[in-house]
Design a protein around this motif. Structure first.
Motif, PDB file in Angstrom:
ATOM      1  N   GLU A  67     -63.052  36.682 -35.049  1.00 33.75           N
ATOM      2  CA  GLU A  67     -62.524  36.987 -33.710  1.00 33.75           C
ATOM      3  C   GLU A  67     -61.088  37.497 -33.745  1.00 33.75           C
ATOM      4  O   GLU A  67     -60.812  38.558 -33.166  1.00 33.75           O
ATOM      5  CB  GLU A  67     -62.635  35.777 -32.781  1.00 33.75           C
ATOM      6  CG  GLU A  67     -64.023  35.541 -32.269  1.00 33.75           C
ATOM      7  CD  GLU A  67     -64.062  34.419 -31.248  1.00 33.75           C
ATOM      8  OE1 GLU A  67     -64.871  34.528 -30.318  1.00 33.75           O
ATOM      9  OE2 GLU A  67     -63.287  33.454 -31.370  1.00 33.75           O
ATOM     10  N   PRO A  68     -60.168  36.814 -34.403  1.00 29.85           N
ATOM     11  CA  PRO A  68     -58.803  37.351 -34.397  1.00 29.85           C
ATOM     12  C   PRO A  68     -58.670  38.674 -35.137  1.00 29.85           C
ATOM     13  O   PRO A  68     -57.957  39.567 -34.689  1.00 29.85           O
ATOM     14  CB  PRO A  68     -57.965  36.255 -35.059  1.00 29.85           C
ATOM     15  CG  PRO A  68     -58.901  35.325 -35.708  1.00 29.85           C
ATOM     16  CD  PRO A  68     -60.227  35.493 -35.034  1.00 29.85           C
ATOM     17  N   VAL A  69     -59.365  38.821 -36.247  1.00 27.60           N
ATOM     18  CA  VAL A  69     -59.228  40.052 -37.034  1.00 27.60           C
ATOM     19  C   VAL A  69     -59.921  41.227 -36.344  1.00 27.60           C
ATOM     20  O   VAL A  69     -59.372  42.326 -36.270  1.00 27.60           O
ATOM     21  CB  VAL A  69     -59.782  39.870 -38.467  1.00 27.60           C
ATOM     22  CG1 VAL A  69     -59.794  41.186 -39.223  1.00 27.60           C
ATOM     23  CG2 VAL A  69     -58.957  38.827 -39.223  1.00 27.60           C
ATOM     24  N   ASN A  74     -58.158  34.641 -29.972  1.00 27.57           N
ATOM     25  CA  ASN A  74     -58.066  33.376 -30.707  1.00 27.57           C
ATOM     26  C   ASN A  74     -57.218  33.525 -31.971  1.00 27.57           C
ATOM     27  O   ASN A  74     -57.572  33.034 -33.046  1.00 27.57           O
ATOM     28  CB  ASN A  74     -59.454  32.827 -31.045  1.00 27.57           C
ATOM     29  CG  ASN A  74     -60.250  32.490 -29.808  1.00 27.57           C
ATOM     30  OD1 ASN A  74     -59.696  32.032 -28.821  1.00 27.57           O
ATOM     31  ND2 ASN A  74     -61.528  32.727 -29.853  1.00 27.57           N
ATOM     32  N   LYS A  75     -56.083  34.203 -31.805  1.00 31.33           N
ATOM     33  CA  LYS A  75     -55.186  34.411 -32.950  1.00 31.33           C
ATOM     34  C   LYS A  75     -54.634  33.083 -33.446  1.00 31.33           C
ATOM     35  O   LYS A  75     -54.293  32.217 -32.647  1.00 31.33           O
ATOM     36  CB  LYS A  75     -54.024  35.320 -32.544  1.00 31.33           C
ATOM     37  CG  LYS A  75     -54.419  36.699 -32.131  1.00 31.33           C
ATOM     38  CD  LYS A  75     -53.170  37.487 -31.702  1.00 31.33           C
ATOM     39  CE  LYS A  75     -53.545  38.728 -30.969  1.00 31.33           C
ATOM     40  NZ  LYS A  75     -53.577  38.569 -29.532  1.00 31.33           N
ATOM     41  N   PRO A  76     -54.536  32.928 -34.759  1.00 32.99           N
ATOM     42  CA  PRO A  76     -53.941  31.694 -35.282  1.00 32.99           C
ATOM     43  C   PRO A  76     -52.452  31.628 -34.953  1.00 32.99           C
ATOM     44  O   PRO A  76     -51.797  32.666 -34.774  1.00 32.99           O
ATOM     45  CB  PRO A  76     -54.162  31.810 -36.790  1.00 32.99           C
ATOM     46  CG  PRO A  76     -54.421  33.242 -37.061  1.00 32.99           C
ATOM     47  CD  PRO A  76     -54.969  33.836 -35.812  1.00 32.99           C
ATOM     48  N   ALA A  77     -51.928  30.421 -34.886  1.00 31.57           N
ATOM     49  CA  ALA A  77     -50.509  30.233 -34.560  1.00 31.57           C
ATOM     50  C   ALA A  77     -49.606  30.961 -35.554  1.00 31.57           C
ATOM     51  O   ALA A  77     -48.539  31.461 -35.186  1.00 31.57           O
ATOM     52  CB  ALA A  77     -50.183  28.742 -34.541  1.00 31.57           C
ATOM     53  N   SER A  78     -50.061  31.068 -36.794  1.00 33.16           N
ATOM     54  CA  SER A  78     -49.246  31.724 -37.826  1.00 33.16           C
ATOM     55  C   SER A  78     -49.025  33.213 -37.541  1.00 33.16           C
ATOM     56  O   SER A  78     -48.121  33.820 -38.109  1.00 33.16           O
ATOM     57  CB  SER A  78     -49.901  31.559 -39.205  1.00 33.16           C
ATOM     58  OG  SER A  78     -51.169  32.184 -39.229  1.00 33.16           O
ATOM     59  N   TRP A  79     -49.834  33.806 -36.657  1.00 27.44           N
ATOM     60  CA  TRP A  79     -49.648  35.220 -36.304  1.00 27.44           C
ATOM     61  C   TRP A  79     -48.561  35.381 -35.245  1.00 27.44           C
ATOM     62  O   TRP A  79     -48.188  36.493 -34.903  1.00 27.44           O
ATOM     63  CB  TRP A  79     -50.954  35.822 -35.803  1.00 27.44           C
ATOM     64  CG  TRP A  79     -51.972  36.091 -36.865  1.00 27.44           C
ATOM     65  CD1 TRP A  79     -52.009  35.573 -38.127  1.00 27.44           C
ATOM     66  CD2 TRP A  79     -53.110  36.934 -36.753  1.00 27.44           C
ATOM     67  NE1 TRP A  79     -53.104  36.036 -38.803  1.00 27.44           N
ATOM     68  CE2 TRP A  79     -53.802  36.874 -37.980  1.00 27.44           C
ATOM     69  CE3 TRP A  79     -53.629  37.714 -35.734  1.00 27.44           C
ATOM     70  CZ2 TRP A  79     -54.976  37.579 -38.216  1.00 27.44           C
ATOM     71  CZ3 TRP A  79     -54.805  38.421 -35.966  1.00 27.44           C
ATOM     72  CH2 TRP A  79     -55.457  38.360 -37.209  1.00 27.44           C
ATOM     73  N   GLY A  80     -48.093  34.290 -34.681  1.00 26.11           N
ATOM     74  CA  GLY A  80     -47.043  34.342 -33.677  1.00 26.11           C
ATOM     75  C   GLY A  80     -47.416  35.144 -32.438  1.00 26.11           C
ATOM     76  O   GLY A  80     -46.569  35.762 -31.801  1.00 26.11           O
ATOM     77  N   GLY A  81     -48.700  35.134 -32.084  1.00 25.24           N
ATOM     78  CA  GLY A  81     -49.159  35.857 -30.898  1.00 25.24           C
ATOM     79  C   GLY A  81     -49.290  37.359 -31.086  1.00 25.24           C
ATOM     80  O   GLY A  81     -49.621  38.083 -30.155  1.00 25.24           O
ATOM     81  N   VAL A  82     -49.032  37.858 -32.301  1.00 19.74           N
ATOM     82  CA  VAL A  82     -49.092  39.293 -32.582  1.00 19.74           C
ATOM     83  C   VAL A  82     -50.352  39.595 -33.382  1.00 19.74           C
ATOM     84  O   VAL A  82     -50.677  38.889 -34.334  1.00 19.74           O
ATOM     85  CB  VAL A  82     -47.840  39.744 -33.385  1.00 19.74           C
ATOM     86  CG1 VAL A  82     -47.935  41.209 -33.761  1.00 19.74           C
ATOM     87  CG2 VAL A  82     -46.582  39.455 -32.608  1.00 19.74           C
TER      88      VAL A  82
END
Length: 116
Positions: A67-69, A74-82
């Motif tokens: 989903e995020p990729v 549902n981006k992981p927190a480590s992506w910082g919302g980007v």
């Protein structure tokens, strides 16, 4: 060239043609999505599954981070919302490819109708 078909055969001929169209569009969609999927370990790319039934084709990926990729949700927190991927993939690329193939499928369907 127009094909001569008896009236009682139209239903079967149309069904067969549309089933083949759905299968071919689904396989093309699946192929394009796999090629556009970014690769790190190859797990995401190999996670795509194609299911073709009469009048219905689906492609899914059950890998946890699909989903995020693929869609930027549902981006992981480590992506910082980007939204970020290693390949610079376009957010929502499976849907974009699907939209491109919708027009192709419409044109092919019109040709099927003209040929009957």
């Amino acid at each position: 060239m127009t094909r001569k078909i008896r009236l009682d055969m139209i239903d079967g001929v149309m069904k067969e043609a549309v089933v083949k169209l759905v299968a071919s569009v689904t396989l093309e969609w699946s192929s394009r999505v796999v090629l556009e999927t970014p690769v790190d370990t190859g797990r995401l790319r190999s996670g795509w599954q194609t299911d073709i039934k009469p009048f219905e084709g689906t492609i899914v990926n059950n890998v946890v981070y699909a989903e995020p990729v693929c869609f930027g949700i549902n981006k992981p927190a480590s992506w910082g919302g980007v939204y970020r991927t290693k390949k610079g993939t376009v957010e929502g690329f499976p849907e974009i490819i699907g939209k491109e193939l919708e027009e192709y499928a419409r044109r092919r369907y019109e040709k099927i109708k003209q040929g009957i």
